[in-house]
Design a protein around this motif. Structure first.
Motif, short mmCIF file in Angstrom:
data_model
loop_
_atom_site.label_atom_id
_atom_site.label_comp_id
_atom_site.label_asym_id
_atom_site.label_seq_id
_atom_site.Cartn_x
_atom_site.Cartn_y
_atom_site.Cartn_z
N SER A 107 -8.34 20.73 2.22
CA SER A 107 -7.11 20.85 2.06
C SER A 107 -6.43 20.05 3.08
CB SER A 107 -6.44 22.20 2.15
OG SER A 107 -5.27 22.26 2.30
N SER A 108 -6.91 19.98 4.34
CA SER A 108 -6.19 19.23 5.38
C SER A 108 -6.43 17.73 5.08
CB SER A 108 -6.68 19.66 6.82
OG SER A 108 -6.34 20.87 7.04
N ALA A 109 -7.59 17.26 4.51
CA ALA A 109 -8.06 16.05 4.14
C ALA A 109 -6.93 15.34 3.13
CB ALA A 109 -9.22 15.83 3.99
N PHE A 110 -6.81 16.38 2.08
CA PHE A 110 -6.10 15.81 1.04
C PHE A 110 -4.53 15.81 1.17
CE2 PHE A 110 -9.48 16.52 -1.94
CZ PHE A 110 -9.39 15.88 -2.84
N ILE A 111 -4.05 16.86 2.08
CA ILE A 111 -2.73 16.49 2.36
C ILE A 111 -2.37 15.55 3.61
CG2 ILE A 111 -0.90 17.85 3.84
CD1 ILE A 111 -2.07 20.50 2.66
N GLY A 112 -3.41 15.12 4.39
CA GLY A 112 -3.24 14.13 5.18
C GLY A 112 -3.26 12.99 4.54
N ALA A 113 -4.28 12.59 3.57
CA ALA A 113 -4.11 11.46 2.76
C ALA A 113 -2.98 11.29 1.92
CB ALA A 113 -5.51 11.52 1.94
N SER A 114 -2.47 12.55 1.59
CA SER A 114 -1.16 12.35 0.74
C SER A 114 -0.04 11.58 1.55
CB SER A 114 -0.97 13.74 0.00
OG SER A 114 -0.16 14.48 1.10
N PHE A 115 0.12 11.95 2.81
CA PHE A 115 1.19 11.23 3.61
C PHE A 115 1.07 9.86 3.69
CE2 PHE A 115 1.24 15.63 5.89
CZ PHE A 115 2.53 15.83 5.33
N ILE A 116 -0.08 9.23 3.77
CA ILE A 116 -0.33 7.90 3.84
C ILE A 116 0.09 7.11 2.59
CG2 ILE A 116 -2.17 6.22 4.20
CD1 ILE A 116 -3.70 8.22 6.28
N LEU A 117 -0.55 7.70 1.50
CA LEU A 117 -0.31 7.28 0.25
C LEU A 117 1.18 7.21 -0.32
CD1 LEU A 117 -3.23 8.93 -1.73
CD2 LEU A 117 -3.05 6.43 -1.27
N LYS A 118 1.84 8.43 -0.24
CA LYS A 118 3.25 8.26 -0.24
C LYS A 118 3.96 7.46 0.35
CE LYS A 118 3.85 12.73 0.10
NZ LYS A 118 4.35 14.06 0.00
N LYS A 119 3.69 7.23 1.39
CA LYS A 119 4.65 6.31 2.81
C LYS A 119 4.21 4.67 2.31
CE LYS A 119 6.42 5.17 6.58
NZ LYS A 119 7.69 5.48 6.81
N LYS A 120 2.92 4.47 1.71
CA LYS A 120 2.72 3.23 1.09
C LYS A 120 3.32 2.96 -0.03
CE LYS A 120 -1.74 2.25 3.33
NZ LYS A 120 -1.78 0.73 3.67
N GLY A 121 3.40 4.06 -1.00
CA GLY A 121 4.45 3.89 -2.11
C GLY A 121 5.78 3.71 -1.93
N LEU A 122 6.24 4.55 -0.95
CA LEU A 122 7.76 4.39 -0.54
C LEU A 122 7.99 2.69 -0.08
CD1 LEU A 122 8.45 7.60 0.97
CD2 LEU A 122 9.67 6.76 -0.95
N LYS A 123 6.97 2.22 0.79
CA LYS A 123 7.22 1.04 1.22
C LYS A 123 7.14 -0.16 0.22
CE LYS A 123 5.91 1.11 6.26
NZ LYS A 123 5.39 0.61 7.24
N ARG A 124 6.20 -0.09 -0.64
CA ARG A 124 5.98 -0.86 -1.83
C ARG A 124 7.58 -0.88 -2.46
NH1 ARG A 124 0.67 -0.39 -5.09
NH2 ARG A 124 -0.71 -1.16 -3.75
N SER A 125 7.91 0.34 -2.78
CA SER A 125 9.24 0.51 -3.83
C SER A 125 10.46 0.00 -3.19
CB SER A 125 9.46 1.88 -4.27
OG SER A 125 9.64 2.76 -3.17
N GLY A 126 10.48 0.00 -1.75
CA GLY A 126 11.56 -0.61 -0.98
C GLY A 126 11.76 -2.04 -0.73
N ALA A 127 10.41 -2.56 -1.12
CA ALA A 127 10.26 -4.01 -0.95
C ALA A 127 10.86 -4.80 -2.22
CB ALA A 127 8.87 -4.65 -0.97
N SER A 128 11.06 -3.71 -3.08
CA SER A 128 11.56 -4.46 -4.59
C SER A 128 12.84 -3.82 -4.82
CB SER A 128 10.34 -4.49 -5.61
OG SER A 128 10.27 -2.95 -5.77
N GLY A 129 13.49 -3.20 -4.13
CA GLY A 129 14.71 -2.51 -4.58
C GLY A 129 15.49 -1.64 -3.58
N PRO A 130 16.36 -1.00 -3.84
CA PRO A 130 16.99 -0.17 -2.72
C PRO A 130 16.27 0.94 -2.27
CG PRO A 130 18.13 0.51 -4.93
CD PRO A 130 17.04 -0.91 -5.04
N ARG A 131 16.20 1.19 -1.01
CA ARG A 131 15.03 2.13 -0.35
C ARG A 131 15.44 3.41 -0.75
NH1 ARG A 131 13.42 0.69 5.44
NH2 ARG A 131 13.61 2.95 5.39
#
Length: 89
Positions: free
Chosen positions: A20-44
């Motif tokens: 559970s800790s591994a999945f939750i920790g990985a989810s923070f990284i994945l969501k952050k990368k997704g947010l950075k990608r989406s912020g690069a092509s439009g409003p954050r």
């Protein structure tokens, strides 16, 4: 016999809590990368943008977090809170 069952239940709870800790920790990284990608092509997202909802990487992170939270919940079924809680993020 009962001691063996309690030991295996604690072991199951421990493994589920670690996974559970591994999945939750990985989810923070994945969501952050997704947010950075989406912020690069439009409003954050912080500026009121909703483009991250169209980003597959953000959704993978969200699903990973949900799986981790479910595993954490199930860990409490098998092991006492004193064993599971310190392993949670």
């Amino acid at each position: 016999m009962v001691v063996g069952i309690l030991y295996t239940d604690n072991l199951k709870g421990f493994v589920l809590a670690v996974v559970s800790s591994a999945f939750i920790g990985a989810s923070f990284i994945l969501k952050k990368k997704g947010l950075k990608r989406s912020g690069a092509s439009g409003p954050r997202a912080g500026a009121g943008g909703y483009r991250y909802l169209l980003e597959p990487l953000w959704w993978i992170g969200m699903i990973t977090m949900i799986v981790g939270e479910i595993a954490n919940f199930i860990a409490y079924i098998f092991a006492p809170a004193v064993l599971v809680t310190p392993l949670a993020l």
